[in-house]
Scaffold this motif. Structure first.
Motif, PDB file in Angstrom:
ATOM      1  N   LYS A  97      16.036  10.276 -23.417  1.00 44.19           N
ATOM      2  CA  LYS A  97      16.769   9.185 -22.762  1.00 44.19           C
ATOM      3  C   LYS A  97      18.214   9.181 -23.222  1.00 44.19           C
ATOM      4  O   LYS A  97      18.486   9.263 -24.414  1.00 44.19           O
ATOM      5  CB  LYS A  97      16.169   7.828 -23.168  1.00 44.19           C
ATOM      6  N   ASN A 102       8.720   0.776 -22.767  1.00 44.70           N
ATOM      7  CA  ASN A 102       8.391   0.061 -21.538  1.00 44.70           C
ATOM      8  C   ASN A 102       7.840   0.989 -20.461  1.00 44.70           C
ATOM      9  O   ASN A 102       6.859   0.657 -19.802  1.00 44.70           O
ATOM     10  CB  ASN A 102       9.611  -0.715 -21.018  1.00 44.70           C
ATOM     11  N   GLU A 103       8.460   2.164 -20.301  1.00 43.56           N
ATOM     12  CA  GLU A 103       7.987   3.101 -19.276  1.00 43.56           C
ATOM     13  C   GLU A 103       6.573   3.596 -19.547  1.00 43.56           C
ATOM     14  O   GLU A 103       5.814   3.855 -18.632  1.00 43.56           O
ATOM     15  CB  GLU A 103       8.923   4.315 -19.196  1.00 43.56           C
ATOM     16  N   HIS A 104       6.247   3.770 -20.819  1.00 40.35           N
ATOM     17  CA  HIS A 104       4.917   4.302 -21.165  1.00 40.35           C
ATOM     18  C   HIS A 104       3.925   3.191 -21.483  1.00 40.35           C
ATOM     19  O   HIS A 104       2.796   3.462 -21.855  1.00 40.35           O
ATOM     20  CB  HIS A 104       5.014   5.275 -22.339  1.00 40.35           C
TER      21      HIS A 104
END
Length: 147
Positions: A90, A103-105
């Motif tokens: 990122k 948050n994405e995972h």
């Protein structure tokens, strides 16, 4: 709510202390049979990097070195016994990057090393471990990687 950790995120900047956090995270992931997501932040330009006041983490410029850091961290995690390993890159500050990866995972545990937490700048400006602990919606484990 499942009381086992299923997805564990750990951050690395390629430093020796961050690899200790990766080792600890890998052994926990292995024990819970959880997916280990190893994340790394990078700055897209030296202008971006110079905007950050903090010196508590290694400044990684560009996604090539960051990817190399992730590859070696994944090797370390495999040696410790983690079998389900993912990596995530990122752009941004370490804190922004880790929060986005968590948050994405949909992670249920974030593991970071303690570097910077006791330094003067860490106390004045915040440190990666202190900031993620405040911002995270999931459990945070701060591993003692620097005395």
């Amino acid at each position: 709510m499942n009381d086992n950790y299923q997805t564990i995120v750990v951050g690395t900047d390629g430093s020796k202390s961050s690899l200790l956090a990766v080792e600890r995270a890998a052994s926990i992931a292995s024990a819970f049979d959880a997916t280990l997501v190893i994340g790394s932040a990078y700055y897209e330009s030296s202008e971006e990097a110079s905007k950050t006041l903090r010196q508590d983490s290694v400044t990684v410029l560009g996604n090539d070195p960051a990817q190399k850091n992730l590859d070696s961290a994944a090797e370390v995690a495999k040696k410790v016994g983690a079998s389900k390993i993912e990596t995530a890159l990122k752009a941004g500050t370490p804190v922004q990057a880790l929060m986005a990866i968590v948050n994405e995972h949909n992670a249920d545990l974030l593991i970071v090393g303690n570097r910077g937490i006791n330094s003067l700048t860490g106390r004045l400006l915040g440190s990666v471990p202190a900031d993620v602990a405040r911002q995270s919606d999931c459990d945070v484990m701060i591993v003692h990687t620097v005395s």
